[in-house]
Design a protein around this motif. Structure first.
Motif, PDB file in Angstrom:
ATOM      1  N   GLY B  78     -21.792 -31.965  13.277  1.00 32.36           N
ATOM      2  CA  GLY B  78     -21.677 -30.595  13.769  1.00 32.36           C
ATOM      3  C   GLY B  78     -22.289 -29.669  12.733  1.00 32.36           C
ATOM      4  O   GLY B  78     -22.727 -30.121  11.683  1.00 32.36           O
ATOM      5  N   ASP B  79     -22.317 -28.354  13.016  1.00 36.94           N
ATOM      6  CA  ASP B  79     -23.018 -27.485  12.067  1.00 36.94           C
ATOM      7  C   ASP B  79     -22.119 -26.385  11.507  1.00 36.94           C
ATOM      8  O   ASP B  79     -22.597 -25.348  11.073  1.00 36.94           O
ATOM      9  CB  ASP B  79     -24.259 -26.873  12.714  1.00 36.94           C
ATOM     10  N   GLU B  80     -20.801 -26.648  11.495  1.00 36.89           N
ATOM     11  CA  GLU B  80     -19.879 -25.603  11.068  1.00 36.89           C
ATOM     12  C   GLU B  80     -20.135 -25.160   9.621  1.00 36.89           C
ATOM     13  O   GLU B  80     -20.295 -23.972   9.343  1.00 36.89           O
ATOM     14  CB  GLU B  80     -18.450 -26.106  11.218  1.00 36.89           C
ATOM     15  N   GLN B  83     -23.465 -23.501   9.137  1.00 35.41           N
ATOM     16  CA  GLN B  83     -23.474 -22.112   9.589  1.00 35.41           C
ATOM     17  C   GLN B  83     -22.855 -21.182   8.556  1.00 35.41           C
ATOM     18  O   GLN B  83     -23.325 -20.059   8.367  1.00 35.41           O
ATOM     19  CB  GLN B  83     -22.716 -22.003  10.901  1.00 35.41           C
ATOM     20  N   ARG B  84     -21.799 -21.669   7.880  1.00 35.60           N
ATOM     21  CA  ARG B  84     -21.172 -20.838   6.836  1.00 35.60           C
ATOM     22  C   ARG B  84     -22.153 -20.614   5.693  1.00 35.60           C
ATOM     23  O   ARG B  84     -22.168 -19.558   5.069  1.00 35.60           O
ATOM     24  CB  ARG B  84     -19.891 -21.497   6.316  1.00 35.60           C
ATOM     25  N   ASP B 108     -10.577 -32.007   7.576  1.00 35.56           N
ATOM     26  CA  ASP B 108     -11.191 -33.030   8.417  1.00 35.56           C
ATOM     27  C   ASP B 108     -10.238 -34.212   8.642  1.00 35.56           C
ATOM     28  O   ASP B 108     -10.217 -34.787   9.728  1.00 35.56           O
ATOM     29  CB  ASP B 108     -12.505 -33.505   7.795  1.00 35.56           C
ATOM     30  N   ARG B 111      -7.932 -33.128  11.296  1.00 37.17           N
ATOM     31  CA  ARG B 111      -8.637 -33.205  12.583  1.00 37.17           C
ATOM     32  C   ARG B 111      -8.650 -34.635  13.111  1.00 37.17           C
ATOM     33  O   ARG B 111      -8.327 -34.901  14.267  1.00 37.17           O
ATOM     34  CB  ARG B 111     -10.075 -32.693  12.416  1.00 37.17           C
ATOM     35  N   SER B 164     -24.883 -30.949   5.540  1.00 36.89           N
ATOM     36  CA  SER B 164     -24.686 -29.518   5.797  1.00 36.89           C
ATOM     37  C   SER B 164     -25.162 -28.669   4.625  1.00 36.89           C
ATOM     38  O   SER B 164     -25.720 -27.592   4.816  1.00 36.89           O
ATOM     39  CB  SER B 164     -23.208 -29.222   6.043  1.00 36.89           C
TER      40      SER B 164
END
Lengths: 269, 264
Positions: B78-80, B83-84, B108, B111, B164
């Motif tokens: 994912g790109d969370e 993105q931050r 994580d 999660r 990331s």
């Protein structure tokens, strides 16, 4: 609105979409490559499987490659034409769908032309390459009948997957919970179509032939090309009927879509 | 030091709020499981009675268990975090009095703990109904399997963290995330057991941390690897985890220095 100007309007919109994507070269190339990668990684399954066995569901490696190729070409074309319908929840949530409803063109047609993701051509290419490489090894003569069957399969298969995207989109009017809610229908159908339906147990085979007609995209047309019958209930001539399956699915899709639009009440902004 | 358990709990709670999405994900996992089980069983039947030590029931079990663990391990990137980094929000994370990498790791794990029940159980139940599952009777397989699974989740987190952080330098990493997902889908063993790979692809896979994310926990959990072989898999996992966590620290330090230069 006159017929001619409607077509001209669509053409102008589509042209601008295409130019917009091509103007960001690096991003476009990266997207194209990653779509090539998806196609290649999916083919890796076929490659590894046939490094272990010589037949899968009654097909040899070239025949199975043909199923994979046809399924990928059809899915990638449908994805190119209608795949972005899964952006619908975003339009609904942000209220931008209202703008589509105000214009004097059908909402579905506007949404379908709202984006044409050329990067998805990467996956079409993988399918076409696999098709061209596998074809000579299958021993099927490239005569008029074969070309007609191939064309029927590609058109029918693309229409089947496009209808699945429309059904998935229509469901979002009620579900409103992002793309994932209906992924099993579109991506699951695409995954199912890539393999010989003879692999599936009876309930699953029934599902992928007559409920979500994924088998009509590639497996049944390949059986018709080979002139072979599949397992019980899947005679070879069924491979000509992809467009019929597509038409049936489209009538369901349009019905659901109409209900969905009627159900839509706007976000109130 | 009590912040990290709280973050694990927060990660658990946060993902437990997306109920409909979780149910939909479980359905997707199950549909793909059914197709994958059919392909793997078809391969074993086509090859004779077994492929690389997997009989029909073990091949089907592999398909169901990979689908059950796909969401907890989070094979797809994912790109969370990216993105931050892109928006500069990472600066806030760096200013907090806790370590950003450990905090993200803890979240994580929370999660993953949540995902295991709603995303993991449906494919397993469908597996029991459709093909039956070949599971070990030795409790040690489950104990060591649990350890191996936690390691697998952690390795997967650490690898995605590294990817990331390349956003510090590249800004837009959608293409790289897609590439990661494509490579991970094949090399983690998600599509086909790594042991079925032709030699060259198997060698390539084992030169990466990917098999340690999914294939190793599954081998230990399903009893495909027991005793010394299972311990060896866990030791390899520990080694990959150490390498990736350290690399993550170095990259964060380098990246945040760059952020100071940029941010002003």
């Amino acid at each position: 609105m006159a017929e001619g100007s409607t077509v001209a309007a669509y053409r102008a919109v589509l042209g601008s979409r295409v130019r917009a994507q091509l103007s960001y070269r690096t991003s476009f190339v990266a997207d194209l490559l990653s779509n090539l990668g998806i196609g290649i990684s999916e083919f890796a399954t076929i490659y590894v499987v046939f490094s272990r066995t010589s037949t899968l569901g009654g097909l040899d490696v070239w025949q199975a490659s043909l199923v994979f190729a046809l399924a990928n070409v059809a899915f990638a074309l449908a994805d190119l034409l209608a795949g972005h319908l899964d952006n619908l929840p975003t339009h609904v949530r942000s209220g931008t769908l209202d703008a589509f409803l105000l214009r004097p063109l059908p909402v579905l047609a506007q949404l379908a032309t709202s984006d044409v993701s050329l990067r998805r051509i990467g996956r079409v290419l993988v399918g076409v390459v696999v098709l061209c490489v596998a074809w000579p090894h299958t021993g099927i003569a490239l005569d008029l009948r074969a070309v007609a069957l191939l064309a029927t399969a590609v058109v029918g298969g693309t229409a089947i997957f496009s209808a699945l995207f429309v059904i998935a989109g229509a469901c979002q009017f009620w579900l409103l919970d992002g793309k994932e809610a209906v992924n099993s229908l579109t991506y699951g159908g695409s995954n199912a179509a890539q393999y010989p339906a003879s692999l599936y147990g009876t309930p699953l085979r029934w599902l992928f032939c007559y409920v979500v007609p994924a088998a009509f995209v590639a497996y049944l047309p390949v059986l018709a090309l080979l002139g072979n019958d599949g397992p019980a209930g899947l005679p070879s001539w069924l491979g000509w009927f992809s467009p019929v399956a597509a038409a049936a699915l489209w009538s369901v899709a349009l019905l659901l879509w109409r209900q969905g639009i009627r159900h839509y009440t706007g976000s109130g902004s | 030091m009590s912040a990290y358990p709280a973050l694990v709990a927060a990660g658990f709670r946060r993902f437990s709020t997306y109920r409909a999405a979780t149910a939909a994900g479980a359905l997707t996992n199950s549909v793909f499981g059914a197709i994958k089980a059919a392909v793997l069983v078809g391969t074993v039947s086509g090859a004779g009675s077994a492929v690389a030590g997997y009989d029909v029931e073990q091949a089907a079990t592999f398909a169901w268990v990979t689908q059950a663990l796909l969401a907890p391990v989070n094979v797809f990137a994912g790109d969370e975090v990216a993105q931050r980094v892109r928006t500069g929000d990472i600066a806030v994370d760096l200013a907090r009095p806790i370590d950003p990498q450990l905090a993200a790791w803890a979240t994580d794990l929370g999660r993953a703990a949540f995902m295991f029940l709603p995303r993991g159980v449906p494919p397993l139940v469908l597996g029991i109904l459709l093909t039956g599952l070949a599971l070990p009777s030795d409790p040690r397989s489950y104990l060591l399997g649990f350890v191996s699974l936690v390691l697998g989740v952690s390795i997967s987190f650490s690898a995605r963290w590294l990817v990331s952080l390349t956003a510090f330098w590249l800004t837009e990493i959608r293409g790289i995330l897609m590439l990661y997902t494509v490579v991970a889908t094949v090399l983690t063993g998600l599509a086909i057991p790594v042991r079925w790979f032709p030699d060259w692809l198997g060698t390539l896979a084992h030169a990466t941390p990917f098999p340690s994310m999914l294939q190793s926990p599954i081998d230990v959990l399903t009893g495909t690897a027991t005793g010394g072989a299972a311990l060896e898999l866990v030791v390899v996992q520990l080694a990959w985890l150490a390498v990736l966590v350290l690399a993550g620290r170095v990259l964060l330090a380098l990246g945040s220095r760059r952020l100071v230069v940029q941010g002003g």
